[in-house]
Scaffold this active site. Structure first.
Site, PDB file in Angstrom:
ATOM      1  N   CYS A 128       0.822  -1.213   0.000  1.00 40.84           N
ATOM      2  CA  CYS A 128       0.000   0.000   0.000  1.00 40.84           C
ATOM      3  C   CYS A 128       0.860   1.269   0.000  1.00 40.84           C
ATOM      4  O   CYS A 128       1.473   1.578  -1.009  1.00 40.84           O
ATOM      5  CB  CYS A 128      -1.003  -0.051   1.142  1.00 40.84           C
ATOM      6  SG  CYS A 128      -2.436   0.980   0.816  1.00 40.84           S
ATOM      7  N   HIS A 159      -3.135  -5.179   1.722  1.00 42.61           N
ATOM      8  CA  HIS A 159      -2.483  -5.414   3.026  1.00 42.61           C
ATOM      9  C   HIS A 159      -2.585  -6.871   3.440  1.00 42.61           C
ATOM     10  O   HIS A 159      -3.443  -7.200   4.274  1.00 42.61           O
ATOM     11  CB  HIS A 159      -3.198  -4.591   4.106  1.00 42.61           C
ATOM     12  CG  HIS A 159      -3.076  -3.122   3.964  1.00 42.61           C
ATOM     13  ND1 HIS A 159      -2.123  -2.378   4.617  1.00 42.61           N
ATOM     14  CD2 HIS A 159      -3.802  -2.241   3.245  1.00 42.61           C
ATOM     15  CE1 HIS A 159      -2.265  -1.100   4.321  1.00 42.61           C
ATOM     16  NE2 HIS A 159      -3.278  -0.996   3.484  1.00 42.61           N
ATOM     17  N   GLU A 183      -0.870  -8.388   5.475  1.00 42.49           N
ATOM     18  CA  GLU A 183      -0.534  -8.521   6.906  1.00 42.49           C
ATOM     19  C   GLU A 183      -1.769  -8.417   7.790  1.00 42.49           C
ATOM     20  O   GLU A 183      -1.712  -8.717   8.968  1.00 42.49           O
ATOM     21  CB  GLU A 183       0.511  -7.463   7.299  1.00 42.49           C
ATOM     22  CG  GLU A 183       0.010  -6.040   7.451  1.00 42.49           C
ATOM     23  CD  GLU A 183      -0.187  -5.313   6.117  1.00 42.49           C
ATOM     24  OE1 GLU A 183      -0.044  -5.937   5.055  1.00 42.49           O
ATOM     25  OE2 GLU A 183      -0.513  -4.116   6.162  1.00 42.49           O
TER      26      GLU A 183
HETATM   27  N1  GLN Z   1      -3.541   6.443   0.726  1.00 41.52           N
HETATM   28  C1  GLN Z   1      -2.328   6.166   1.450  1.00 41.52           C
HETATM   29  C2  GLN Z   1      -1.153   6.953   0.905  1.00 41.52           C
HETATM   30  O1  GLN Z   1      -1.239   7.607  -0.096  1.00 41.52           O
HETATM   31  C3  GLN Z   1      -1.991   4.696   1.416  1.00 41.52           C
HETATM   32  C4  GLN Z   1      -3.017   3.944   2.218  1.00 41.52           C
HETATM   33  C5  GLN Z   1      -2.493   2.748   2.929  1.00 41.52           C
HETATM   34  O2  GLN Z   1      -1.310   2.497   3.033  1.00 41.52           O
HETATM   35  N2  GLN Z   1      -3.410   2.010   3.490  1.00 41.52           N
HETATM   36  O3  GLN Z   1      -0.135   6.927   1.502  1.00 41.52           O
END
Ligand code: GLN
Length: 217
Positions: free
Chosen positions: A82, A181, A183
Site C-alpha cells: 500500500c 495489506h 498482513e
Molecule cells: N492512501 C495512502 C497513501 O497515499 C496509502 C493507504 C495505505 O497504506 N493504506 O499513503
C-alpha cells in the site's frame, strides 16, 4: 546451514506490528528500522502501509531516504504494501508535487486510485507465484499501478467491478509491491513469497562470498 534472514520493517509510521508478527511466524528475524544503522543491519526490508506523504517526510527527516535508495540500488530485497508500494514507485499520480519516494520500481502508481467512495474494500486476487488459490486482498485508500515498465512482472490484477484489470501486485528483481495489506488477513502467502526471495538472495550472496574465498559454493 543457512542462517535466519533478518528482515526489517520500516517503522516511521503505519502498520508495523502486523508485518513483524507475520515475518516472525515465517521464521525470519523481524526487527524495526528507524535509523540508517538499523537499515544497514538488515538483509531485507518491508515498507508498510500507512500514509505515504508522512512516511516520505519522516524518512527524509531521519536521514533514511538516501540509505534506502542505496539499499534498493544495491539489490536489497524490499517489499512495499500500500503506502509502501507508493514509496517504491519511480513515478506518482495524484500526489503532492513535492512528494518524494525511495523509487526503484519502474512503475507509475496512482494514489487513492480506487476513489473516495470505496475507502476500503476486499477482493480475491490470484497472485503469480502464490499457490493455493486467490489471496484475500484488503484495500484501504489503496493505490494501483497505472503503468508498469518492461522489466516489471505483473503478479496480480483485480478481477471484476469498476477496477477490473487494474494491477495490484508487481515484482521487479528483488522488489515486490502490493496495493493491498496481506498482513491484516492472517494469510501469510505473500510474505512467504517475499521471504523466499530474501532467502535466495542470501544464498546467492553466500555463494559469491564462498567463491571469492576459493571455497566450493
Ligand atoms: N492512501 C495512502 C497513501 O497515499 C496509502 C493507504 C495505505 O497504506 N493504506 O499513503
Amino acid at each position: 546451514m543457512s542462517r535466519k534472514p533478518v528482515v526489517g520493517v520500516l517503522a516511521l509510521q503505519g502498520d508495523v506490528r502486523e508485518h513483524l508478527a507475520t515475518l516472525s511466524a515465517l521464521g525470519a528475524e523481524a526487527v524495526t528500522v528507524r535509523r540508517p544503522e538499523e537499515l544497514a543491519a538488515v538483509d531485507a526490508l518491508v515498507v508498510p502501509g500507512g500514509e505515504s506523504t508522512t512516511m516520505a517526510k519522516l524518512a527524509a527527516r531521519f536521514g533514511l531516504l538516501e540509505p534506502l535508495r542505496a539499499a534498493v540500488a544495491g539489490g536489497r530485497p524490499v517489499y512495499g504494501s500500500c503506502a509502501g508500494m507508493i514509496m517504491l514507485a519511480d513515478r506518482l499520480l495524484d500526489a503532492p508535487a513535492d512528494q518524494v519516494t525511495i523509487g526503484g520500481l519502474d512503475v507509475t502508481v496512482r494514489r487513492n486510485a480506487f476513489g473516495r467512495q470505496v475507502d476500503s474494500f476486499e477482493s480475491q486476487v490470484e497472485i503469480e507465484g502464490v499457490a493455493g488459490g486467490p489471496v484475500r486482498a484488503v484495500f484501504i485508500r489503496a493505490p494501483w499501478v497505472e503503468e508498469a515498465g518492461e522489466g516489471v512482472q505483473v503478479l496480480g490484477r483485480v478481477v471484476g467491478g469498476a477496477a477490473d484489470g487494474r494491477i495490484v501486485a508487481v515484482r521487479q528483481g528483488n522488489l515486490v509491491a502490493t496495493s493491498f495489506h496481506p498482513e491484516l488477513t492472517g494469510d501469510r502467502r505473500v510474505h512467504a513469497l517475499f521471504v523466499d526471495i530474501v532467502r535466495r538472495h542470501l544464498a546467492e550472496r553466500a555463494g559469491v562470498a564462498g567463491e571469492e574465498k576459493g571455497q566450493p559454493s
